[in-house]
Design an enzyme around this catalytic site. Sequence first.
Site, short mmCIF file in Angstrom:
data_model
loop_
_atom_site.label_atom_id
_atom_site.label_comp_id
_atom_site.label_asym_id
_atom_site.label_seq_id
_atom_site.Cartn_x
_atom_site.Cartn_y
_atom_site.Cartn_z
N GLY A 133 0.76 -1.22 0.02
CA GLY A 133 0.14 -0.02 -0.12
C GLY A 133 0.99 1.27 0.13
O GLY A 133 1.25 1.69 0.91
N SER A 135 0.98 3.88 -3.25
CA SER A 135 0.31 4.90 -3.92
C SER A 135 -1.03 5.54 -3.43
O SER A 135 -1.79 4.64 -3.07
CB SER A 135 0.37 5.03 -5.38
N SER A 167 -1.51 -3.59 -6.26
CA SER A 167 -1.50 -4.87 -6.91
C SER A 167 -1.83 -6.12 -6.21
O SER A 167 -1.10 -6.35 -5.17
CB SER A 167 0.05 -5.07 -7.67
N GLU A 250 11.75 -4.01 -4.69
CA GLU A 250 10.94 -4.02 -5.92
C GLU A 250 11.63 -3.84 -7.29
O GLU A 250 11.40 -4.52 -8.27
CB GLU A 250 10.04 -2.97 -5.80
N SER A 379 8.14 5.97 -12.13
CA SER A 379 8.01 6.19 -13.52
C SER A 379 9.46 6.63 -14.06
O SER A 379 10.26 7.04 -13.60
CB SER A 379 7.19 7.42 -13.71
N GLU A 381 10.36 9.05 -15.98
CA GLU A 381 10.80 10.25 -15.82
C GLU A 381 11.30 10.52 -14.54
O GLU A 381 12.52 11.36 -14.27
CB GLU A 381 9.73 11.14 -16.16
#
Length: 401
Positions: A133, A135, A167, A250, A379, A381
């Site tokens: 848990g 985002s 997820s 991860e 991400s 970026e």
Amino acid sequence: MADFGGDIELEDFRAEVRAWLEANFPASLKGQAVLASAEITTPNADLKAWRKAIGEKGWGTPTWPKEYGGGGLSIPQARALAQEMAKAGAFNPLMFGMGVTMIGPTILDYGTEAQKQKHIPPIVRGEVQWCVGYSEPNAGSDLASLQTKCEDAGDHWVINGQKIWTSGAQYSDWCGALVRTDPTVKKHDGISFLLIDMHQPAIETRPIKLIAGASPFCETFFTDAKAPKDALLGKLNEGWTVGKRLLQHERASQTGASGGGRQTPLHEIAKRYVEVDGKGRIADPDLRTRLTQHLMDARIHNLTLARAAAEAKGASGATNAASVLKNSATHVAQTRAELTLEIMGAQGLGWEGEAFAKEEIEAVRGWLSGKAMSIYGGSAEIQNNIISKRILGLPDTTQSS
């Protein structure tokens, strides 16, 4: 078991692995690693037996300590195990869960002895599912802005808030979550890491259907959910440090550092779909060149991965390679998916039906789902910003002077 430190001992270990795989790995699963990620929704008796066998052996977590059920293998042994499994067409069914790839290693890093004894053995045996848990609707790239509240209720914690892109939450038994325990301090300093039992009516999950047709992500709602006081992983209000360590684990799993199934070489797939010349080469020189470049990129990524693993041996903090390899793995995987569809032509655009082979349908769905790699786990970026500022030392152009 012997130490297997030298070449002779390592060869003995390889022989042991081959014999064990012959006795325990179901032939029906050869080359079917993709099944492991769908086991929860599509039960498979052979896969269940394989998960049980490798879990009890400890080889699903080969380098984890034996006192918690892990394999207790050395790095050379673990590498030999992975190589022999690849030769046999076998795969590690536990590597598709967050318990092994993220939560378990983080509990080993920061957990109390009681937490390790409670949580690690079931993870090793593949008996529990974990989700993460992190985002929230208003805390994605700026994760430290998270607002899910965790309040001290005396003998337990009470959690209220919402997570998103969780997820596998709908199938999970436990959740490792970042929560706000002190709203009065700087945002990074008021966060804690909590281990939450998902089996309570105060937690609701709502799957989010994606373009590829699956629903691996969820919205997760906590309404007066509870956790015992000893559910804190690490110290109170120091969860940001724990959370960053989990992200390192991860990214290691996403880059291939933790192993995975063996893929059919792309040039072999190509020769089944496109024209070849008299020498058995792919006739189209442009496609041949791009395939060669992809193979080179994949080889460079794997070599860098091996070097990073050697450099990180014994390290307790985050390494620079985790950020670099995340983007590298994404590039390699997405390029392979694009090339696969191009090679298959119209056969690579099938969604269902007898006109398309299983691998063709999997190719287009994999191409669509693989687009998310540029976003999840940090991400592209954000990762480039980390690389430019923290690794290359370039000036921060995002801050006003």
